[in-house]
Design a protein around this motif. Structure first.
Motif, PDB file in Angstrom:
ATOM      1  N   ILE A  68      12.925  17.037  37.501  1.00 50.23           N
ATOM      2  CA  ILE A  68      11.576  17.204  36.952  1.00 50.23           C
ATOM      3  C   ILE A  68      10.599  16.269  37.669  1.00 50.23           C
ATOM      4  CG2 ILE A  68      10.143  16.862  34.890  1.00 50.23           C
ATOM      5  CD1 ILE A  68      11.819  19.441  34.829  1.00 50.23           C
ATOM      6  N   LEU A  69      10.998  15.024  37.871  1.00 51.98           N
ATOM      7  CA  LEU A  69      10.115  14.073  38.555  1.00 51.98           C
ATOM      8  C   LEU A  69       9.886  14.461  40.009  1.00 51.98           C
ATOM      9  CD1 LEU A  69      11.252  10.638  37.094  1.00 51.98           C
ATOM     10  CD2 LEU A  69       9.056  11.803  36.732  1.00 51.98           C
ATOM     11  N   ASN A  70      10.828  15.182  40.617  1.00 51.24           N
ATOM     12  CA  ASN A  70      10.672  15.606  42.006  1.00 51.24           C
ATOM     13  C   ASN A  70       9.665  16.740  42.170  1.00 51.24           C
ATOM     14  OD1 ASN A  70      12.361  13.720  43.162  1.00 51.24           O
ATOM     15  ND2 ASN A  70      14.165  15.006  42.994  1.00 51.24           N
ATOM     16  N   LEU A  71       9.278  17.369  41.071  1.00 50.18           N
ATOM     17  CA  LEU A  71       8.198  18.355  41.149  1.00 50.18           C
ATOM     18  C   LEU A  71       6.917  17.592  41.467  1.00 50.18           C
ATOM     19  CD1 LEU A  71       9.014  20.518  37.994  1.00 50.18           C
ATOM     20  CD2 LEU A  71       9.564  21.035  40.383  1.00 50.18           C
ATOM     21  N   ASP A  72       6.003  18.223  42.133  1.00 47.01           N
ATOM     22  CA  ASP A  72       4.756  17.565  42.528  1.00 47.01           C
ATOM     23  C   ASP A  72       3.773  17.613  41.361  1.00 47.01           C
ATOM     24  OD1 ASP A  72       2.454  16.615  43.689  1.00 47.01           O
ATOM     25  OD2 ASP A  72       2.624  17.862  45.479  1.00 47.01           O
ATOM     26  N   TRP A  73       3.581  16.494  40.695  1.00 48.03           N
ATOM     27  CA  TRP A  73       2.718  16.404  39.515  1.00 48.03           C
ATOM     28  C   TRP A  73       1.308  15.943  39.866  1.00 48.03           C
ATOM     29  CZ3 TRP A  73       4.294  18.398  35.019  1.00 48.03           C
ATOM     30  CH2 TRP A  73       5.658  18.645  34.890  1.00 48.03           C
ATOM     31  N   GLU A  74       1.001  15.818  41.153  1.00 50.76           N
ATOM     32  CA  GLU A  74      -0.317  15.337  41.572  1.00 50.76           C
ATOM     33  C   GLU A  74      -1.294  16.494  41.750  1.00 50.76           C
ATOM     34  OE1 GLU A  74       0.010  12.855  45.013  1.00 50.76           O
ATOM     35  OE2 GLU A  74       1.554  11.612  44.081  1.00 50.76           O
ATOM     36  N   ASN A  75      -2.568  16.140  41.841  1.00 47.33           N
ATOM     37  CA  ASN A  75      -3.614  17.121  42.104  1.00 47.33           C
ATOM     38  C   ASN A  75      -3.810  17.186  43.611  1.00 47.33           C
ATOM     39  OD1 ASN A  75      -5.965  18.453  42.609  1.00 47.33           O
ATOM     40  ND2 ASN A  75      -7.182  17.391  41.106  1.00 47.33           N
ATOM     41  N   ASN A  76      -3.005  18.010  44.267  1.00 52.93           N
ATOM     42  CA  ASN A  76      -3.115  18.193  45.719  1.00 52.93           C
ATOM     43  C   ASN A  76      -2.863  19.664  46.042  1.00 52.93           C
ATOM     44  OD1 ASN A  76      -0.417  18.217  45.186  1.00 52.93           O
ATOM     45  ND2 ASN A  76       0.147  16.694  46.685  1.00 52.93           N
ATOM     46  N   ASP A  77      -3.803  20.481  45.651  1.00 54.48           N
ATOM     47  CA  ASP A  77      -3.636  21.933  45.754  1.00 54.48           C
ATOM     48  C   ASP A  77      -3.352  22.409  47.173  1.00 54.48           C
ATOM     49  OD1 ASP A  77      -4.064  21.985  43.057  1.00 54.48           O
ATOM     50  OD2 ASP A  77      -5.985  23.032  43.139  1.00 54.48           O
ATOM     51  N   LEU A  78      -3.933  21.778  48.175  1.00 53.15           N
ATOM     52  CA  LEU A  78      -3.712  22.220  49.548  1.00 53.15           C
ATOM     53  C   LEU A  78      -2.220  22.171  49.903  1.00 53.15           C
ATOM     54  CD1 LEU A  78      -4.801  23.243  52.230  1.00 53.15           C
ATOM     55  CD2 LEU A  78      -5.158  20.855  52.889  1.00 53.15           C
ATOM     56  N   ASN A  79      -1.566  21.061  49.609  1.00 51.00           N
ATOM     57  CA  ASN A  79      -0.124  20.945  49.877  1.00 51.00           C
ATOM     58  C   ASN A  79       0.669  21.963  49.067  1.00 51.00           C
ATOM     59  OD1 ASN A  79      -0.532  18.862  51.655  1.00 51.00           O
ATOM     60  ND2 ASN A  79      -0.126  17.262  50.162  1.00 51.00           N
ATOM     61  N   LYS A  80       0.246  22.189  47.857  1.00 53.38           N
ATOM     62  CA  LYS A  80       0.963  23.132  46.991  1.00 53.38           C
ATOM     63  C   LYS A  80       0.794  24.565  47.482  1.00 53.38           C
ATOM     64  CE  LYS A  80       0.793  19.992  43.143  1.00 53.38           C
ATOM     65  NZ  LYS A  80       0.365  19.740  41.778  1.00 53.38           N
ATOM     66  N   PHE A  81      -0.378  24.907  47.977  1.00 52.42           N
ATOM     67  CA  PHE A  81      -0.568  26.252  48.520  1.00 52.42           C
ATOM     68  C   PHE A  81       0.249  26.451  49.802  1.00 52.42           C
ATOM     69  CE2 PHE A  81      -4.129  26.801  45.575  1.00 52.42           C
ATOM     70  CZ  PHE A  81      -3.905  28.111  45.185  1.00 52.42           C
ATOM     71  N   LYS A  82       0.429  25.395  50.571  1.00 55.70           N
ATOM     72  CA  LYS A  82       1.307  25.481  51.747  1.00 55.70           C
ATOM     73  C   LYS A  82       2.739  25.765  51.309  1.00 55.70           C
ATOM     74  CE  LYS A  82      -1.400  22.451  54.744  1.00 55.70           C
ATOM     75  NZ  LYS A  82      -1.462  21.129  55.387  1.00 55.70           N
ATOM     76  N   LYS A  83       3.166  25.103  50.243  1.00 56.07           N
ATOM     77  CA  LYS A  83       4.511  25.328  49.711  1.00 56.07           C
ATOM     78  C   LYS A  83       4.638  26.761  49.189  1.00 56.07           C
ATOM     79  CE  LYS A  83       7.817  23.546  46.394  1.00 56.07           C
ATOM     80  NZ  LYS A  83       8.117  22.571  45.373  1.00 56.07           N
ATOM     81  N   ILE A  84       3.626  27.232  48.503  1.00 61.58           N
ATOM     82  CA  ILE A  84       3.633  28.606  47.981  1.00 61.58           C
ATOM     83  C   ILE A  84       3.734  29.591  49.142  1.00 61.58           C
ATOM     84  CG2 ILE A  84       2.199  30.356  46.832  1.00 61.58           C
ATOM     85  CD1 ILE A  84       1.192  27.976  45.016  1.00 61.58           C
ATOM     86  N   LYS A  85       2.968  29.348  50.202  1.00 61.96           N
ATOM     87  CA  LYS A  85       3.003  30.228  51.376  1.00 61.96           C
ATOM     88  C   LYS A  85       4.414  30.269  51.960  1.00 61.96           C
ATOM     89  CE  LYS A  85       0.984  31.111  55.848  1.00 61.96           C
ATOM     90  NZ  LYS A  85       0.989  30.475  57.126  1.00 61.96           N
ATOM     91  N   SER A  86       5.038  29.125  52.067  1.00 60.01           N
ATOM     92  CA  SER A  86       6.404  29.057  52.583  1.00 60.01           C
ATOM     93  C   SER A  86       7.369  29.810  51.664  1.00 60.01           C
ATOM     94  CB  SER A  86       6.833  27.592  52.711  1.00 60.01           C
ATOM     95  OG  SER A  86       8.189  27.501  53.042  1.00 60.01           O
ATOM     96  N   ASN A  87       7.209  29.646  50.372  1.00 63.56           N
ATOM     97  CA  ASN A  87       8.059  30.358  49.408  1.00 63.56           C
ATOM     98  C   ASN A  87       7.873  31.863  49.517  1.00 63.56           C
ATOM     99  OD1 ASN A  87       9.121  27.989  48.425  1.00 63.56           O
ATOM    100  ND2 ASN A  87       7.868  27.954  46.585  1.00 63.56           N
ATOM    101  N   VAL A  88       6.648  32.308  49.721  1.00 59.58           N
ATOM    102  CA  VAL A  88       6.368  33.740  49.880  1.00 59.58           C
ATOM    103  C   VAL A  88       7.079  34.261  51.126  1.00 59.58           C
ATOM    104  CG1 VAL A  88       4.554  35.420  50.407  1.00 59.58           C
ATOM    105  CG2 VAL A  88       4.191  33.733  48.599  1.00 59.58           C
ATOM    106  N   GLU A  89       6.967  33.519  52.226  1.00 65.94           N
ATOM    107  CA  GLU A  89       7.609  33.932  53.476  1.00 65.94           C
ATOM    108  C   GLU A  89       9.129  34.011  53.344  1.00 65.94           C
ATOM    109  OE1 GLU A  89       6.089  31.002  56.176  1.00 65.94           O
ATOM    110  OE2 GLU A  89       4.153  32.031  56.377  1.00 65.94           O
ATOM    111  N   ASN A  90       9.697  33.139  52.485  1.00 61.24           N
ATOM    112  CA  ASN A  90      11.154  33.103  52.282  1.00 61.24           C
ATOM    113  C   ASN A  90      11.607  33.916  51.078  1.00 61.24           C
ATOM    114  OD1 ASN A  90      11.685  31.366  54.508  1.00 61.24           O
ATOM    115  ND2 ASN A  90      10.915  29.662  53.290  1.00 61.24           N
ATOM    116  N   ASN A  91      10.669  34.642  50.453  1.00 60.14           N
ATOM    117  CA  ASN A  91      10.963  35.477  49.287  1.00 60.14           C
ATOM    118  C   ASN A  91      11.636  34.684  48.166  1.00 60.14           C
ATOM    119  OD1 ASN A  91      10.619  37.972  48.082  1.00 60.14           O
ATOM    120  ND2 ASN A  91      12.699  38.626  48.587  1.00 60.14           N
TER     121      ASN A  91
END
Length: 157
Positions: A68-91
């Motif tokens: 749970i602590l390893n989830l990103d709990w900060e307000n850094n949407d740009l990094n999170k959208f990069k992660k989302i993009k990667s997740n989309v590419e990897n289905n």
């Protein structure tokens, strides 16, 4: 446009404070992580301190606390959208929590639609500040099929 018509599963939730949001979301996050889903938290404010405090007072196994602590709990949407993009590419199956004021949720959803338009293995949980939307709560609820509560997802009748 109604959220019910979108291909992704949309769920709503309401919170009174950061701690309240975390108490509602935590069981769902743990379950999602056990199912090997990636959990992303888009938030208007940094939640690191409140989550650390909450977990220090909970009777959870250390490995679950660490996950749970390893989830990103900060307000850094740009990094999170990069992660989302990667997740989309990897289905990768994802659960995305969007926590904040109504306008933040609206903007985050518009951006998510651009990044995730071609995937369906996604749940988006819009978490509204109840103080802000008290008078509009019924209108908001009417746009969703489910609501997330501490006990989990509940169908909206």
């Amino acid at each position: 446009m109604s959220n019910k018509l979108e291909t992704k599963e949309k769920i709503c939730s309401f919170y009174a404070s950061d701690y309240h949001f975390e108490m509602i979301a935590l069981p769902y996050m743990c379950k999602s992580l056990e199912e090997n889903k990636d959990v992303v938290i888009l938030t208007e404010n940094d939640l690191n301190d409140t989550m650390k405090t909450l977990l220090s007072r909970m009777n959870l196994k250390e490995d679950k606390k660490e996950a749970i602590l390893n989830l990103d709990w900060e307000n850094n949407d740009l990094n999170k959208f990069k992660k989302i993009k990667s997740n989309v590419e990897n289905n990768q199956d994802m659960v995305i929590f969007i926590k904040g004021k109504e306008n933040y949720i609206k903007n985050a959803n518009q951006n998510l639609e651009k990044w995730t338009s071609k995937i369906e293995n996604l749940k988006i949980i819009d978490c509204y500040d109840i103080e802000e939307v008290t008078e509009k709560a019924n209108d908001i609820i009417s746009k969703y099929n489910k609501i997330l509560r501490t006990a989990g997802e509940v169908e909206i009748n």
